[in-house]
Design an enzyme around this catalytic site. Sequence first.
Site, PDB file in Angstrom:
ATOM      1  N   SER A 287       0.861  -1.187   0.000  1.00  0.00           N
ATOM      2  CA  SER A 287       0.000   0.000   0.000  1.00  0.00           C
ATOM      3  C   SER A 287       0.889   1.225   0.000  1.00  0.00           C
ATOM      4  O   SER A 287       2.053   1.164   0.419  1.00  0.00           O
ATOM      5  CB  SER A 287      -0.883  -0.002   1.250  1.00  0.00           C
ATOM      6  OG  SER A 287      -1.501   1.259   1.452  1.00  0.00           O
TER       7      SER A 287
ATOM      8  N   TYR B 204      -3.241  -1.192   9.950  1.00  0.00           N
ATOM      9  CA  TYR B 204      -3.148  -1.459   8.512  1.00  0.00           C
ATOM     10  C   TYR B 204      -1.832  -0.939   7.953  1.00  0.00           C
ATOM     11  O   TYR B 204      -1.111  -1.654   7.251  1.00  0.00           O
ATOM     12  CB  TYR B 204      -4.326  -0.807   7.793  1.00  0.00           C
ATOM     13  CG  TYR B 204      -4.308  -1.012   6.290  1.00  0.00           C
ATOM     14  CD1 TYR B 204      -4.726  -2.214   5.731  1.00  0.00           C
ATOM     15  CD2 TYR B 204      -3.864  -0.011   5.436  1.00  0.00           C
ATOM     16  CE1 TYR B 204      -4.715  -2.409   4.357  1.00  0.00           C
ATOM     17  CE2 TYR B 204      -3.849  -0.185   4.063  1.00  0.00           C
ATOM     18  CZ  TYR B 204      -4.270  -1.388   3.533  1.00  0.00           C
ATOM     19  OH  TYR B 204      -4.243  -1.582   2.174  1.00  0.00           O
TER      20      TYR B 204
END
Length: 257
Positions: A149, A162
């Site tokens: 990400s 996350y």
Amino acid sequence: MDPVIEDLFSLTGRRAVVTGGSSGIGLAIADALCRAGADVVVVARRTEQLRDVTEQLRAAGGSADWLSGDLGDRAGVHRLADDILARHGAPDILVNSAGINLRPHLDQLSEDDWNRTMAVNLDAPFVLGQRFGPAMAANGWGRIIHVASQQTVRAFGNSGAYGVSKAAVAALTRSQAEAWSARGVCVNAIAPGFVHTPLTEPVFQDPVRAEAMARRTMIGRNGELADFTGIAVFLASDASAYLTGQTIFLDGGFSST
């Protein structure tokens, strides 16, 4: 097409496993690998969705199968690996796209949130790498592709557990590359930016928010699933034989602004 170029990118005869392959980026990658000639096993939790996706891949001319597995449970990951080996043998290509994105403010992030996030986003790629990486190395050829990400390198929107998990995925990429690349296993990660997927659909329903995200890129638009086709085939093929240990930011320049 020049046969040299075709040989570089063809995946004919390769076996691939794609976790999280029933939707979003994982499905886009599974479809791309199928179209390049790989025999693809799609892994996710929901069997009905898996059946539908596999039928779609086959209808497009691909070779595809599916397995249901719980990547949030370490024993479940091992059972999944056992099933893959029993039904299909050791894969040549492993794509870790499955992930969960629990994003409460850090004040409200529970230990259960943390543990669930790490189990799916980090532990499962590690366990599957341990199960398949050595076999790839013994065969002298393999590709492991992680989906990271842009939060691998920057905090954004309650990144919490996350963001930490995706930073760890980039580190796992380097560790696996160090371990196995000398024996033909290239390990890399793709770090998407803001991409139009079923998960982000609520944001795209708000044109103001979606446009604000697009303006943060250098290209001037948000990501689409089609953007992952070329890089997936490249990283899974012989064309990437000298690329390993890298996290490639496929985000339209979002992470560079």
